[in-house]
Design a protein around this motif. Structure first.
Motif, PDB file in Angstrom:
ATOM      1  N   MET A 131      37.549  52.414  44.306  1.00  0.00           N
ATOM      2  CA  MET A 131      38.099  51.121  43.516  1.00  0.00           C
ATOM      3  C   MET A 131      36.562  50.294  43.733  1.00  0.00           C
ATOM      4  SD  MET A 131      41.934  50.213  44.027  1.00  0.00           S
ATOM      5  CE  MET A 131      41.697  48.606  44.148  1.00  0.00           C
ATOM      6  N   ARG A 132      35.620  50.532  44.427  1.00  0.00           N
ATOM      7  CA  ARG A 132      34.328  49.688  44.967  1.00  0.00           C
ATOM      8  C   ARG A 132      33.441  49.793  43.610  1.00  0.00           C
ATOM      9  NH1 ARG A 132      34.253  47.547  49.616  1.00  0.00           N
ATOM     10  NH2 ARG A 132      31.955  47.232  49.533  1.00  0.00           N
ATOM     11  N   HIS A 133      33.450  50.813  42.825  1.00  0.00           N
ATOM     12  CA  HIS A 133      32.594  50.881  41.792  1.00  0.00           C
ATOM     13  C   HIS A 133      33.369  51.722  40.515  1.00  0.00           C
ATOM     14  CE1 HIS A 133      29.680  50.352  44.993  1.00  0.00           C
ATOM     15  NE2 HIS A 133      28.945  49.840  44.134  1.00  0.00           N
ATOM     16  N   ILE A 134      33.478  51.174  39.317  1.00  0.00           N
ATOM     17  CA  ILE A 134      34.209  51.530  38.313  1.00  0.00           C
ATOM     18  C   ILE A 134      33.284  51.324  36.964  1.00  0.00           C
ATOM     19  CG2 ILE A 134      36.321  51.433  36.769  1.00  0.00           C
ATOM     20  CD1 ILE A 134      37.819  50.811  39.698  1.00  0.00           C
ATOM     21  N   GLN A 135      33.416  52.064  36.009  1.00  0.00           N
ATOM     22  CA  GLN A 135      32.994  51.978  34.802  1.00  0.00           C
ATOM     23  C   GLN A 135      34.041  52.261  33.907  1.00  0.00           C
ATOM     24  OE1 GLN A 135      29.804  54.333  33.500  1.00  0.00           O
ATOM     25  NE2 GLN A 135      28.592  54.326  35.647  1.00  0.00           N
ATOM     26  N   THR A 136      34.159  50.851  32.792  1.00  0.00           N
ATOM     27  CA  THR A 136      35.053  50.995  31.783  1.00  0.00           C
ATOM     28  C   THR A 136      33.988  51.415  30.402  1.00  0.00           C
ATOM     29  OG1 THR A 136      34.750  48.743  31.159  1.00  0.00           O
ATOM     30  CG2 THR A 136      36.438  49.431  32.882  1.00  0.00           C
ATOM     31  N   GLU A 137      34.854  51.310  29.332  1.00  0.00           N
ATOM     32  CA  GLU A 137      34.073  51.732  28.226  1.00  0.00           C
ATOM     33  C   GLU A 137      32.728  50.707  27.988  1.00  0.00           C
ATOM     34  OE1 GLU A 137      34.820  51.211  23.586  1.00  0.00           O
ATOM     35  OE2 GLU A 137      36.410  51.331  24.849  1.00  0.00           O
ATOM     36  N   ARG A 138      32.806  49.318  28.390  1.00  0.00           N
ATOM     37  CA  ARG A 138      31.836  48.535  28.298  1.00  0.00           C
ATOM     38  C   ARG A 138      31.418  47.672  29.473  1.00  0.00           C
ATOM     39  NH1 ARG A 138      33.929  44.296  23.902  1.00  0.00           N
ATOM     40  NH2 ARG A 138      35.506  44.565  25.167  1.00  0.00           N
ATOM     41  N   LEU A 139      32.105  48.286  30.490  1.00  0.00           N
ATOM     42  CA  LEU A 139      31.808  47.207  31.816  1.00  0.00           C
ATOM     43  C   LEU A 139      31.464  47.926  32.936  1.00  0.00           C
ATOM     44  CD1 LEU A 139      34.747  44.636  31.451  1.00  0.00           C
ATOM     45  CD2 LEU A 139      32.569  44.397  30.789  1.00  0.00           C
ATOM     46  N   LEU A 140      30.816  47.463  33.993  1.00  0.00           N
ATOM     47  CA  LEU A 140      30.544  47.825  35.389  1.00  0.00           C
ATOM     48  C   LEU A 140      31.205  46.839  36.453  1.00  0.00           C
ATOM     49  CD1 LEU A 140      26.511  48.635  35.033  1.00  0.00           C
ATOM     50  CD2 LEU A 140      28.291  50.452  34.926  1.00  0.00           C
ATOM     51  N   LEU A 141      32.231  47.501  36.899  1.00  0.00           N
ATOM     52  CA  LEU A 141      32.936  46.626  37.910  1.00  0.00           C
ATOM     53  C   LEU A 141      32.643  47.284  39.440  1.00  0.00           C
ATOM     54  CD1 LEU A 141      36.411  47.048  36.380  1.00  0.00           C
ATOM     55  CD2 LEU A 141      34.698  45.180  35.943  1.00  0.00           C
ATOM     56  N   ARG A 142      31.989  46.289  40.285  1.00  0.00           N
ATOM     57  CA  ARG A 142      31.649  46.769  41.703  1.00  0.00           C
ATOM     58  C   ARG A 142      32.248  45.552  42.707  1.00  0.00           C
ATOM     59  NH1 ARG A 142      27.938  43.304  43.580  1.00  0.00           N
ATOM     60  NH2 ARG A 142      26.407  42.446  42.159  1.00  0.00           N
ATOM     61  N   ALA A 143      32.422  45.968  43.735  1.00  0.00           N
ATOM     62  CA  ALA A 143      32.853  45.151  44.849  1.00  0.00           C
ATOM     63  C   ALA A 143      31.552  44.167  45.039  1.00  0.00           C
ATOM     64  CB  ALA A 143      33.215  45.907  46.119  1.00  0.00           C
ATOM     65  N   ILE A 144      32.314  42.840  45.211  1.00  0.00           N
ATOM     66  CA  ILE A 144      31.195  41.656  45.459  1.00  0.00           C
ATOM     67  C   ILE A 144      30.075  41.815  46.723  1.00  0.00           C
ATOM     68  CG2 ILE A 144      32.457  40.057  44.021  1.00  0.00           C
ATOM     69  CD1 ILE A 144      32.946  40.095  47.921  1.00  0.00           C
TER      70      ILE A 144
ATOM     71  N   LEU B 295      47.136  51.915  44.259  1.00  0.00           N
ATOM     72  CA  LEU B 295      47.825  51.337  45.245  1.00  0.00           C
ATOM     73  C   LEU B 295      49.250  51.487  45.061  1.00  0.00           C
ATOM     74  CD1 LEU B 295      45.898  47.886  44.982  1.00  0.00           C
ATOM     75  CD2 LEU B 295      45.396  49.648  46.520  1.00  0.00           C
ATOM     76  N   ALA B 296      49.821  52.104  44.055  1.00  0.00           N
ATOM     77  CA  ALA B 296      51.168  52.123  43.949  1.00  0.00           C
ATOM     78  C   ALA B 296      51.927  51.132  43.923  1.00  0.00           C
ATOM     79  CB  ALA B 296      51.547  53.186  44.988  1.00  0.00           C
ATOM     80  N   ALA B 297      51.502  49.859  43.538  1.00  0.00           N
ATOM     81  CA  ALA B 297      51.949  48.538  43.471  1.00  0.00           C
ATOM     82  C   ALA B 297      53.195  48.446  42.410  1.00  0.00           C
ATOM     83  CB  ALA B 297      50.950  47.463  43.087  1.00  0.00           C
ATOM     84  N   PRO B 298      54.226  48.112  42.852  1.00  0.00           N
ATOM     85  CA  PRO B 298      55.183  47.880  41.685  1.00  0.00           C
ATOM     86  C   PRO B 298      55.124  46.974  40.663  1.00  0.00           C
ATOM     87  CG  PRO B 298      56.119  46.917  43.938  1.00  0.00           C
ATOM     88  CD  PRO B 298      54.823  47.499  43.930  1.00  0.00           C
ATOM     89  N   ALA B 299      54.361  45.985  40.969  1.00  0.00           N
ATOM     90  CA  ALA B 299      53.904  44.811  40.119  1.00  0.00           C
ATOM     91  C   ALA B 299      52.780  44.170  40.502  1.00  0.00           C
ATOM     92  CB  ALA B 299      55.082  43.814  39.899  1.00  0.00           C
ATOM     93  N   VAL B 300      52.120  43.230  39.409  1.00  0.00           N
ATOM     94  CA  VAL B 300      50.983  42.428  39.423  1.00  0.00           C
ATOM     95  C   VAL B 300      51.160  41.299  38.861  1.00  0.00           C
ATOM     96  CG1 VAL B 300      48.303  42.107  39.225  1.00  0.00           C
ATOM     97  CG2 VAL B 300      49.406  44.458  39.760  1.00  0.00           C
ATOM     98  N   PHE B 301      51.067  40.159  39.556  1.00  0.00           N
ATOM     99  CA  PHE B 301      51.278  38.586  39.108  1.00  0.00           C
ATOM    100  C   PHE B 301      49.937  38.260  38.959  1.00  0.00           C
ATOM    101  CE2 PHE B 301      54.870  39.796  41.683  1.00  0.00           C
ATOM    102  CZ  PHE B 301      55.995  39.314  41.074  1.00  0.00           C
ATOM    103  N   ALA B 302      50.227  36.999  38.054  1.00  0.00           N
ATOM    104  CA  ALA B 302      48.990  35.946  37.551  1.00  0.00           C
ATOM    105  C   ALA B 302      49.570  34.811  37.158  1.00  0.00           C
ATOM    106  CB  ALA B 302      48.287  36.661  36.299  1.00  0.00           C
TER     107      ALA B 302
END
Length: 174
Positions: free
Chosen positions: A1-14, A124-131
């Motif tokens: 989860m520290r470095h992920i590529q999506t279709e258009r994005l690069l996501l990396r740990a801060i 993470l097998a989380a049951p839910a995510v909130f916002a």
């Protein structure tokens, strides 16, 4: 989860080197239009936020990402991801994000949010995510709805401000 590529994005740990980009985004009055706390007041404030976010990564093994477009990997356009947030005295897995105005209206926040949900439910097998979102922040509400969240209630989390709207995304049934 520290470095992920999506279709258009690069996501990396801060990292500590992200302080200037964080301050540019979180210190911008435009990106804080709906934030009752207002923009970050200094680069030092940004450094302190990064230090806290770094501790989240160490403690939990996940946290907020620095977000860049794959075509411009050296230019951070936003920050977002998962953390634990206070929901009326209960710690809940929380999705948060903030992007530079130049990244608005392109579906990039929704793309990052969908990836964060995938990590939450699969890794993470989380049951839910909130916002939490301010009631007037219609663009952010649209991001949440496009990402599979539904309205879950409200929360008086900031004194002298309207209650935040609470959204939830539940793990898919197996």
């Amino acid at each position: 989860m520290r470095h992920i590529q999506t279709e258009r994005l690069l996501l990396r740990a801060i990292s500590a080197g992200d302080a200037e980009a964080l301050y540019a985004i979180f210190g911008d009055p435009e990106t804080n239009r709906y934030n009752p706390h207002g923009p970050h007041s200094s680069i030092e404030h940004a450094r302190m936020a990064l230090a806290g976010w770094t501790e989240e990564w160490k403690r939990h093994g996940f946290g907020r990402w620095s977000v860049a477009c794959r075509e411009e990997p050296g230019r951070i356009i936003g920050f977002g991801g998962l953390s634990y947030g206070d929901y009326g005295g209960q710690d809940r897995l929380n999705l948060g994000y903030r992007f530079a105005p130049s990244a608005w209206g392109k579906g990039l926040a929704s793309e990052m949010a969908r990836q964060a949900l995938q990590c939450a439910f699969e890794a993470l097998a989380a049951p839910a995510v909130f916002a939490k979102v301010r009631p007037a922040n219609l663009p952010s509400i649209r991001v949440l709805l496009r990402s599979g969240f539904s309205h879950h209630g409200s929360l008086r989390d900031i004194p002298a401000a309207p209650a935040s709207l609470v959204y939830i995304s539940r793990a898919p049934a197996k």
